[in-house]
Write a protein that holds these residues in place. Structure first.
Motif, PDB file in Angstrom:
ATOM      1  N   CYS A   1      44.598 -23.007  40.324  1.00 55.96           N
ATOM      2  CA  CYS A   1      43.282 -22.575  40.778  1.00 55.96           C
ATOM      3  C   CYS A   1      42.325 -23.730  40.514  1.00 55.96           C
ATOM      4  O   CYS A   1      42.551 -24.565  39.642  1.00 55.96           O
ATOM      5  CB  CYS A   1      42.830 -21.298  40.065  1.00 55.96           C
ATOM      6  N   ARG A   2      41.279 -23.768  41.292  1.00 57.10           N
ATOM      7  CA  ARG A   2      40.312 -24.857  41.147  1.00 57.10           C
ATOM      8  C   ARG A   2      39.194 -24.430  40.223  1.00 57.10           C
ATOM      9  O   ARG A   2      38.617 -23.367  40.369  1.00 57.10           O
ATOM     10  CB  ARG A   2      39.743 -25.236  42.504  1.00 57.10           C
ATOM     11  N   ARG A   3      38.905 -25.277  39.278  1.00 63.74           N
ATOM     12  CA  ARG A   3      37.763 -25.096  38.373  1.00 63.74           C
ATOM     13  C   ARG A   3      36.929 -26.360  38.493  1.00 63.74           C
ATOM     14  O   ARG A   3      37.222 -27.350  37.849  1.00 63.74           O
ATOM     15  CB  ARG A   3      38.234 -24.890  36.944  1.00 63.74           C
ATOM     16  N   GLY A   4      35.920 -26.282  39.357  1.00 66.70           N
ATOM     17  CA  GLY A   4      35.133 -27.479  39.640  1.00 66.70           C
ATOM     18  C   GLY A   4      35.992 -28.462  40.416  1.00 66.70           C
ATOM     19  O   GLY A   4      36.586 -28.123  41.434  1.00 66.70           O
TER      20      GLY A   4
ATOM     21  N   GLN B   1      45.241 -11.478  38.435  1.00 67.74           N
ATOM     22  CA  GLN B   1      44.079 -12.035  39.114  1.00 67.74           C
ATOM     23  C   GLN B   1      44.393 -13.344  39.826  1.00 67.74           C
ATOM     24  O   GLN B   1      44.896 -14.278  39.239  1.00 67.74           O
ATOM     25  CB  GLN B   1      42.953 -12.259  38.095  1.00 67.74           C
ATOM     26  N   GLY B   2      44.121 -13.376  41.137  1.00 65.79           N
ATOM     27  CA  GLY B   2      44.298 -14.576  41.944  1.00 65.79           C
ATOM     28  C   GLY B   2      45.714 -14.856  42.389  1.00 65.79           C
ATOM     29  O   GLY B   2      45.964 -15.813  43.105  1.00 65.79           O
TER      30      GLY B   2
ATOM     31  N   ILE C   1      47.645 -21.541  36.847  1.00 65.84           N
ATOM     32  CA  ILE C   1      47.223 -20.170  36.539  1.00 65.84           C
ATOM     33  C   ILE C   1      48.065 -19.659  35.375  1.00 65.84           C
ATOM     34  O   ILE C   1      49.296 -19.648  35.436  1.00 65.84           O
ATOM     35  CB  ILE C   1      47.353 -19.253  37.760  1.00 65.84           C
TER      36      ILE C   1
ATOM     37  N   GLU D   1      38.615 -29.960  38.975  1.00 67.86           N
ATOM     38  CA  GLU D   1      39.957 -29.908  38.392  1.00 67.86           C
ATOM     39  C   GLU D   1      40.784 -28.787  39.001  1.00 67.86           C
ATOM     40  O   GLU D   1      40.260 -27.779  39.424  1.00 67.86           O
ATOM     41  CB  GLU D   1      39.872 -29.674  36.881  1.00 67.86           C
ATOM     42  N   ARG D   2      42.094 -28.992  38.981  1.00 72.81           N
ATOM     43  CA  ARG D   2      43.035 -27.951  39.394  1.00 72.81           C
ATOM     44  C   ARG D   2      43.879 -27.614  38.180  1.00 72.81           C
ATOM     45  O   ARG D   2      44.575 -28.469  37.654  1.00 72.81           O
ATOM     46  CB  ARG D   2      43.895 -28.452  40.544  1.00 72.81           C
ATOM     47  N   GLN D   3      43.806 -26.343  37.739  1.00 75.91           N
ATOM     48  CA  GLN D   3      44.506 -25.896  36.542  1.00 75.91           C
ATOM     49  C   GLN D   3      45.601 -24.897  36.915  1.00 75.91           C
ATOM     50  O   GLN D   3      45.391 -24.060  37.783  1.00 75.91           O
ATOM     51  CB  GLN D   3      43.523 -25.207  35.587  1.00 75.91           C
TER      52      GLN D   3
END
Length: 179
Positions: free
Chosen positions: A84-87, A160-161, A93, A89-91
């Motif tokens: 998932c994208r956080r800003g 979630q997601g 899940i 960055e891609r982290q």
């Protein structure tokens, strides 16, 4: 350093429907994994057979430390993190332990009447949070809502997601509405 790392549930994708192969390879290496399954009639040599198949193709959950998982992934190029994208960055899940336990209990019986949805196919914000009393899901929290493809409202257990499953076996007398 690895002993200080915590084992986490990672949502992963096994490309080209190799989720069962990945599960077997992970088990050989002593790594815990989970693939939600369901019953389905499949055609084999002109005859229909009831078979247990992955409920969501290419989806597998793996419980390991990040370094252990990265080491195993080197020999399994078809096993990929779902990110998932956080800003910027891609982290990867990471699924909380309690949420994963609820999801495994909800999907553990391979019920053919359960409906599966991808993370973007269902709007969890529309439903009412409930706790289920009785049955296999006793104590689990879910969202009670109307879902596409079903006549009645159902309890939905979601990661979630990643994925959500709408259960058919929950009756209104088994539900407690949460605030």
């Amino acid at each position: 350093m690895e002993s200080s790392e915590e084992k986490l549930w990672f949502a992963m994708r096994a490309t080209y429907r190799r989720e069962l192969l990945a599960k077997d390879k992970l088990a050989e290496r002593g790594v815990e994994s989970y693939v939600p399954m369901r019953h389905e009639y499949v055609q084999v040599r002109g005859r229909r057979h009831l078979s247990e198949v992955p409920a969501v193709h290419c989806l597998i959950f793996v419980r390991a430390t990040k370094s252990e998982l990265n080491r195993v992934k080197r020999n399994m190029p078809y096993l990929q993190y779902i990110v998932c994208r956080r800003g910027l960055e891609r982290q990867p899940i990471v699924v909380p332990e309690r949420q994963m336990e609820t999801f495994m209990r909800a999907t553990g019986d391979a019920d053919a009447s359960s409906l599966y949805f991808s993370g973007d196919e269902i709007n969890i914000a529309k439903g009412t949070r409930v706790r289920i009393h009785g049955g296999v899901l006793d104590g689990c929290e879910a969202v009670f809502m109307k879902v596409k493809g079903a006549r009645a409202r159902r309890a939905v257990v979601a990661v979630q997601g990643v994925v959500a499953v709408a259960l058919a076996t929950v009756t209104p007398d088994m539900i407690e509405v949460l605030d």
